[in-house]
Structures are given as structure tokens and as C-alpha cells.
Design an enzyme around this catalytic site. Sequence first.
Site: not given
Length: 350
Positions: A26, A29, A84-86, A109, A196, A228
Site C-alpha cells: 500500500y 502504486q 523488486d528486491q522483496y 514492472h 533510469e 544555469e
Amino acid sequence: MAATIWYEKDADLSVLNGKKVAILGYGSQGHAHALNLRDSGVDVVVGLRPTSKSVDYAKEQGLEVKSVPEAVAEADIVMILLPDQYQAQVYKEQVEPNLKPGAALAFAHGFNIHYGYIKPTEDHPVFMVAPKGPGHIVRREYTNGRGVPVVVAVEQDPRGDGWDITLAYAKALGALRAGAIKTTFKEETETDLFGEQDVLMGGINHLCDMGFDVLTEAGYQPEIAYFEVFHELKMLVDLANEGGLNKARWSCSDTAQYGDYTSTVINEETKKRMEYQLKRIQDGSFAKEFMDDQAAGAPKFKKLQEEYSHPHLETVGPKLRAMFSWNNQEDADADMAESFNGKIARTQVQ
């Protein structure tokens, strides 16, 4: 070959009638998917660790919340919205043992499916609905009657209804108001990582910081250097977003255009480095390096995060940003807090 793009008329929301959708996570996303689907009339349950800080927040939004195993066990569609890693560990320990026969698995993803960290059995449809924007924008645009575009893919389609489910889900998310572009898990994953690493994050971030260093080391005022090489970037990106690179160029002076055309900073050597990075993405080297580091407690990631968390241009950034009346600091702080809390919430399920 022209891309395949679907809109509202191309999907049937009734495909989701009688189906329960479990949203795992939760965070940024997760909250958008759960709330948008709920408001589109879909039966939604949020799967979280019982001690997660997100449980009360989701319940306050009127959502049904259960543990991950409980949510998965009753779901016909399981959308995994974790970092992703979990995902692989949660899938192995809490999702796979509780999946209903033939239940569909969904992702925003393609990383874990494409690189084989998650391998569903062939009887499960596997699809992707990936919004091209952060969750709070997905939610905001939905509530405003608009939508954020998505890319969609079907990896496994054992029953032949994979695309019907995918497009119905995208419609419930509000995405087909803007459009859904057909892709594959491979294409989405590899292009997303490349964008990315080589343009959006690893490109622009380093380019701005290095430009700041070159100017200040040459003796120019940090404040002037900041304006700049960094501040005006938003103007250029906004112009390009409205009308492409040509509008961005034509909106600037002839002098700026000529400097653009003749610059040798981004050159063929840069392209070769990009091609090298793309090969590492394609052959899985980058994914393995990242996942191995995460499995070891993320020592390299944490070291790099600390090393790059204080870019030189931020020595003057906060002071100069405060000069602009259109920079509402309260809104900026709220967005930052939401982003930070989202990171925490996305990890609460494991």
C-alpha cells in the site's frame, strides 16, 4: 511497425465482475491501484503484514485489509506492488502456497518475471499493467476524470482470456482514458532500467552535478552555476513534454540552439557507454548485482546512497528554491513525505 494502443472502448470492465483483486502493498502504486479499482466497482482486498503501519491508513480509506496469505487465498487476481528486491521472497513464502488454482498474477514492472526470480506455474495467467507515472499522480488523475498512460503485457495466457483481464484491469485503474500501449515483460523491463540508468537518473542527475562542479571549480558563483545547470532544466523539460525536442529547441535563443548542435559533451563515446549498460541489463548482470547486494543487506546500495545523497549543487539549492513564490514548500514537503512514506509502506508486507 506502429504500436498497438488501447482505449476505453477497447475494454470490458464486466470481465472483473465476480472477481476479487488482491493488492499486495500500500505504497505509492499500491494505494492508487486499490482506490481506483475500488472506485471503479471492483472487489478489492489489500494484503499487508498485520503489524504494517499502512493497515490503519488503508482501512481509513474504506478498504478491506487482510494478511498477505489471507488476501491471496481468496483472490482471483493478485497484483504484486512491492519493491523488486522483496517480491521473490514474499511470492515464495506467502503468495505461491496460497494461490487459488488458475488465479492471475499481475505486476507493475516486469523485473522479477523477466529475470526469473519469480516463476509461476503454467496454469496461472501472468500480466502487467505499468503506469507511466507515480502513484499519487495515478490517483489524482483518476479522481479528476482523467488517466495516466500505461504499458501492458501478457506473459502467460493459459485460458486465452489474459488480454481481456489485462485491459479490464487497466480500465478500472483509469488508464485507458489516456491509453495503454502493448509491450512485453522483456521490453518493459529492459527499457525501463535503461531509461533510469542512462538518461533519467544516471544521466540527468550526474550531468547536472558535474556541470555545477565544473563551473564552481572554475571560480563562478555557486548560485549562478545552480541556475544555469539545474534550475532551468524544468523549463526545458516542460517545453519538451508539450511539443517534443524541437519545441524545446525552438523556444530557446539561436545562440542556445547553436551551442546545442555543436556540443561535444554527449557524443559517440557516451553512446558506447550506454550500449555497454544496455548489455548488462539484457544479460541480467545488473539485476544479479542488485539482487545479490540486497540479499546481503544492501551494503553497496547503502554506501552509494549515502555518497550521492549530498550533491554539491544542493549546497545552494534550498536557499535558491525558496526565492520562487511558485514553489509551494508545503506542497513540496507533502510530496516528499508521501514519497518517503510510500517507500516505508512498500516494505511493510514482507
